[in-house]
Scaffold this motif. Sequence first.
Motif, mmCIF file in Angstrom:
data_model
loop_
_atom_site.group_PDB
_atom_site.id
_atom_site.type_symbol
_atom_site.label_atom_id
_atom_site.label_comp_id
_atom_site.label_asym_id
_atom_site.label_seq_id
_atom_site.Cartn_x
_atom_site.Cartn_y
_atom_site.Cartn_z
ATOM 1 N N PHE A 132 -70.302 31.677 123.825
ATOM 2 C CA PHE A 132 -70.217 31.328 125.239
ATOM 3 C C PHE A 132 -70.568 29.857 125.462
ATOM 4 C CE2 PHE A 132 -70.345 35.946 125.911
ATOM 5 C CZ PHE A 132 -69.395 36.086 126.918
ATOM 6 N N THR A 133 -71.639 29.362 124.805
ATOM 7 C CA THR A 133 -72.031 27.963 125.043
ATOM 8 C C THR A 133 -70.979 26.992 124.515
ATOM 9 O OG1 THR A 133 -73.377 27.912 123.014
ATOM 10 C CG2 THR A 133 -74.510 28.465 125.073
ATOM 11 N N SER A 134 -70.230 27.397 123.482
ATOM 12 C CA SER A 134 -69.153 26.538 122.957
ATOM 13 C C SER A 134 -67.870 26.682 123.772
ATOM 14 C CB SER A 134 -68.858 26.903 121.503
ATOM 15 O OG SER A 134 -68.264 28.199 121.439
ATOM 16 N N LYS A 135 -67.881 27.624 124.717
ATOM 17 C CA LYS A 135 -66.741 27.945 125.588
ATOM 18 C C LYS A 135 -65.575 28.580 124.839
ATOM 19 C CE LYS A 135 -68.181 24.673 129.053
ATOM 20 N NZ LYS A 135 -67.910 23.497 129.835
ATOM 21 N N TYR A 158 -82.022 43.799 132.108
ATOM 22 C CA TYR A 158 -81.081 42.721 132.436
ATOM 23 C C TYR A 158 -81.799 41.395 132.273
ATOM 24 C CZ TYR A 158 -78.776 39.428 135.578
ATOM 25 O OH TYR A 158 -78.213 38.304 136.112
ATOM 26 N N TYR A 159 -81.178 40.486 131.535
ATOM 27 C CA TYR A 159 -81.791 39.199 131.214
ATOM 28 C C TYR A 159 -80.826 38.061 131.537
ATOM 29 C CZ TYR A 159 -85.127 42.002 128.542
ATOM 30 O OH TYR A 159 -86.085 42.911 128.177
ATOM 31 N N GLU A 160 -81.404 36.885 131.695
ATOM 32 C CA GLU A 160 -80.590 35.670 131.841
ATOM 33 C C GLU A 160 -81.145 34.598 130.922
ATOM 34 O OE1 GLU A 160 -80.485 34.419 135.932
ATOM 35 O OE2 GLU A 160 -79.211 36.108 136.549
ATOM 36 N N SER A 161 -80.236 33.783 130.406
ATOM 37 C CA SER A 161 -80.643 32.599 129.646
ATOM 38 C C SER A 161 -79.936 31.399 130.264
ATOM 39 C CB SER A 161 -80.287 32.740 128.162
ATOM 40 O OG SER A 161 -78.908 33.025 127.987
ATOM 41 N N ASN A 162 -80.565 30.238 130.154
ATOM 42 C CA ASN A 162 -80.020 29.030 130.769
ATOM 43 C C ASN A 162 -79.601 28.055 129.680
ATOM 44 O OD1 ASN A 162 -79.426 27.034 132.679
ATOM 45 N ND2 ASN A 162 -81.021 27.840 134.027
ATOM 46 N N HIS A 163 -78.392 27.517 129.814
ATOM 47 C CA HIS A 163 -77.824 26.648 128.776
ATOM 48 C C HIS A 163 -77.241 25.390 129.409
ATOM 49 C CE1 HIS A 163 -78.157 30.140 126.106
ATOM 50 N NE2 HIS A 163 -77.772 30.829 127.172
ATOM 51 N N SER A 164 -77.533 24.255 128.812
ATOM 52 C CA SER A 164 -77.074 22.973 129.378
ATOM 53 C C SER A 164 -75.547 22.923 129.466
ATOM 54 C CB SER A 164 -77.598 21.800 128.553
ATOM 55 O OG SER A 164 -77.205 21.937 127.205
ATOM 56 N N GLU A 165 -74.859 23.589 128.529
ATOM 57 C CA GLU A 165 -73.393 23.512 128.487
ATOM 58 C C GLU A 165 -72.721 24.347 129.572
ATOM 59 O OE1 GLU A 165 -75.079 23.652 124.248
ATOM 60 O OE2 GLU A 165 -75.336 24.778 126.094
ATOM 61 N N GLU A 176 -83.590 28.074 126.066
ATOM 62 C CA GLU A 176 -82.479 29.019 126.214
ATOM 63 C C GLU A 176 -82.934 30.474 126.059
ATOM 64 O OE1 GLU A 176 -78.794 27.753 124.115
ATOM 65 O OE2 GLU A 176 -79.981 26.009 123.505
ATOM 66 N N ASN A 177 -84.246 30.699 126.111
ATOM 67 C CA ASN A 177 -84.784 32.058 125.964
ATOM 68 C C ASN A 177 -84.184 33.035 126.961
ATOM 69 O OD1 ASN A 177 -86.464 31.498 123.845
ATOM 70 N ND2 ASN A 177 -88.379 31.723 124.970
ATOM 71 N N LEU A 178 -84.116 34.311 126.563
ATOM 72 C CA LEU A 178 -83.705 35.386 127.462
ATOM 73 C C LEU A 178 -84.906 35.753 128.335
ATOM 74 C CD1 LEU A 178 -81.649 35.548 125.037
ATOM 75 C CD2 LEU A 178 -81.545 37.994 125.487
#
Length: 200
Positions: free
Chosen positions: A126-129, A177-184, A164-166
Amino acid sequence: MTYKINYKKAFEQRCFQLIIEAYQTSLNEKVIQLDWNENDISSEIHKHIKENPLRIKWKVSSNVEAHIPKNISKIKGFADKFPRIDFRLTTFSKSNEYDYFFETKNLKQNDSALKRRYINTGINNFTSKKYENGSLIGYLVEGKINETVNGINALLKKDKRETENLNLKEDNLLKSYYESNHSEIGILKHLIFDFANISN
């Protein structure tokens, strides 16, 4: 433009509801076996998505193992190089088509290789799209959710990616249900489907 954004968000919520209800139905039926491959579990969940009357009401079509077309050279065998994602749900509104995707990975609390794979071929895709407009689902087939997620986060920390932790989030439909945050890409959502006690 606002209509499109609002519709897209509403469609995403419907996709979440369909897949979570399918998971809950599969728990009740107790058909899924803990030694199944990811695709076996996905096939069973997909069956329940197809059977859900809400899917018809909302005019959502779904399929498993969907190709994601990319701009690559059109030479013999090119279609085999397309990324494949586990679930594709799609609908039309007016003249617009909306897709939402789910990628799935088996997880075990004490299996670092599966957690590493969750990062390398799940989060990183996902982060690499390579995959876009979707979420990750972990099929927990052994152990406890918290410990398994802590293990994923420990690997991210080892990779110096602790930002980028969950993180556990509130959700009415699913407690895991979790979320992680990614600069990309910003926020990536993670659903953990707990099958570890399905045989009990």
